[in-house]
Design a protein around this motif. Structure first.
Motif, short mmCIF file in Angstrom:
data_model
loop_
_atom_site.label_atom_id
_atom_site.label_comp_id
_atom_site.label_asym_id
_atom_site.label_seq_id
_atom_site.Cartn_x
_atom_site.Cartn_y
_atom_site.Cartn_z
N ASP A 117 0.81 -1.22 0.00
CA ASP A 117 0.00 0.00 0.00
C ASP A 117 0.85 1.28 0.00
O ASP A 117 0.31 2.36 0.25
CB ASP A 117 -0.92 0.01 1.23
N ILE A 118 2.13 1.17 -0.27
CA ILE A 118 3.01 2.33 -0.24
C ILE A 118 2.51 3.43 -1.18
O ILE A 118 2.47 4.60 -0.82
CB ILE A 118 4.47 1.93 -0.57
N GLY A 119 2.13 3.07 -2.38
CA GLY A 119 1.67 4.06 -3.36
C GLY A 119 0.46 4.82 -2.87
O GLY A 119 0.36 6.04 -3.03
N LEU A 120 -0.48 4.12 -2.25
CA LEU A 120 -1.70 4.73 -1.73
C LEU A 120 -1.37 5.73 -0.62
O LEU A 120 -1.88 6.86 -0.61
CB LEU A 120 -2.62 3.63 -1.20
N VAL A 121 -0.50 5.34 0.29
CA VAL A 121 -0.11 6.21 1.40
C VAL A 121 0.71 7.40 0.88
O VAL A 121 0.49 8.54 1.31
CB VAL A 121 0.68 5.43 2.47
N MET A 122 1.63 7.14 -0.03
CA MET A 122 2.45 8.23 -0.60
C MET A 122 1.57 9.29 -1.25
O MET A 122 1.79 10.48 -1.09
CB MET A 122 3.44 7.68 -1.64
N LYS A 123 0.56 8.85 -1.98
CA LYS A 123 -0.34 9.78 -2.64
C LYS A 123 -1.05 10.66 -1.62
O LYS A 123 -1.15 11.88 -1.79
CB LYS A 123 -1.36 9.01 -3.48
N ALA A 124 -1.51 10.07 -0.54
CA ALA A 124 -2.21 10.82 0.51
C ALA A 124 -1.27 11.79 1.22
O ALA A 124 -1.62 12.95 1.46
CB ALA A 124 -2.82 9.86 1.51
N VAL A 125 -0.06 11.34 1.53
CA VAL A 125 0.91 12.19 2.24
C VAL A 125 1.34 13.35 1.36
O VAL A 125 1.36 14.51 1.80
CB VAL A 125 2.14 11.37 2.70
N MET A 126 1.67 13.07 0.12
CA MET A 126 2.16 14.14 -0.78
C MET A 126 1.06 15.16 -1.07
O MET A 126 1.34 16.34 -1.26
CB MET A 126 2.73 13.55 -2.07
N ALA A 127 -0.20 14.73 -1.08
CA ALA A 127 -1.30 15.68 -1.27
C ALA A 127 -1.38 16.64 -0.09
O ALA A 127 -1.62 17.84 -0.26
CB ALA A 127 -2.61 14.92 -1.43
N LYS A 128 -1.15 16.13 1.12
CA LYS A 128 -1.17 16.98 2.31
C LYS A 128 0.03 17.93 2.35
O LYS A 128 -0.03 18.99 2.96
CB LYS A 128 -1.15 16.12 3.58
N LEU A 129 1.12 17.52 1.71
CA LEU A 129 2.36 18.31 1.75
C LEU A 129 2.51 19.25 0.56
O LEU A 129 3.55 19.87 0.39
CB LEU A 129 3.57 17.37 1.80
N ALA A 130 1.48 19.39 -0.25
CA ALA A 130 1.55 20.25 -1.44
C ALA A 130 1.93 21.66 -1.02
O ALA A 130 1.37 22.23 -0.09
CB ALA A 130 0.23 20.24 -2.17
N GLY A 131 2.91 22.23 -1.71
CA GLY A 131 3.35 23.59 -1.44
C GLY A 131 4.37 23.69 -0.32
O GLY A 131 4.84 24.77 0.00
N GLN A 132 4.71 22.57 0.30
CA GLN A 132 5.70 22.58 1.36
C GLN A 132 6.99 21.95 0.85
O GLN A 132 6.99 21.19 -0.09
CB GLN A 132 5.19 21.82 2.57
N ARG A 133 8.05 22.29 1.51
CA ARG A 133 9.37 21.79 1.11
C ARG A 133 9.61 20.45 1.80
O ARG A 133 9.71 20.38 3.02
CB ARG A 133 10.42 22.80 1.52
N VAL A 134 9.67 19.40 1.00
CA VAL A 134 9.85 18.06 1.55
C VAL A 134 10.62 17.21 0.55
O VAL A 134 10.49 17.38 -0.66
CB VAL A 134 8.49 17.43 1.92
N ASP A 135 11.41 16.28 1.07
CA ASP A 135 12.16 15.35 0.23
C ASP A 135 11.31 14.10 0.03
O ASP A 135 11.05 13.36 0.98
CB ASP A 135 13.48 15.01 0.92
#
Length: 153
Positions: A117-135
């Motif tokens: 489920d990594i892809g599913l979780v990554m999609k959710a996390v990256m959506a929350k982090l939109a506009g923020q500086r993250v690696d």
């Protein structure tokens, strides 16, 4: 003041003070922003500008590595300086504790229970982090570690 407005104001200041290195870098950024705005047919907001700056910084780092390998330390130093200048326009990076909390909540929200489920979780996390500086690589490693440690359902 938006990132775009800050960039343009600093461009004007660099022009007035005849700071050529800063001026060249800011002109390059301005051109990249204008090109992107033409492609998307609207003025970029801060999240889109941040994403563009992150891409430009990544390009500068790759160029630095290539110049170092090629023995061109003078050009590598110029690329390093440009990357540092561009980083000054980005918001501060997200903290480790905040990132950990976001990943944990995303895992709970998506109901992920295995490394599949990594892809599913990554999609959710990256959506929350939109506009923020993250690696993204660090986020992926954290998600992978958390999902590997969970008991199977």
């Amino acid at each position: 003041m938006t990132i775009r407005e800050r960039l343009l104001a600093d461009l004007t200041t660099a022009l007035k003070t005849k700071d050529t290195a800063r001026l060249e870098a800011l002109r390059m950024v301005k051109a990249a922003i204008q090109k992107q705005e033409i492609e998307v047919q609207h003025q970029l907001d801060d999240a889109e500008t941040t994403a563009l700056l992150s891409t430009l910084i990544k390009q500068r780092r790759e160029a630095t590595d290539a110049f170092v390998k090629g023995g061109r330390e003078d050009l590598a130093a110029k690329e390093r300086a440009e990357a540092e200048l561009l980083e000054s326009y980005l918001p501060p990076p997200i903290g480790v504790a905040e990132l950990d909390a976001l990943v944990t909540s995303a895992i709970a929200e998506t109901g992920a229970g295995s490394p599949k489920d990594i892809g599913l979780v990554m999609k959710a996390v990256m959506a929350k982090l939109a506009g923020q500086r993250v690696d993204g690589k660090a986020v992926n490693e954290l998600v992978r570690a958390k999902l590997s440690n969970q008991p199977s359902r």
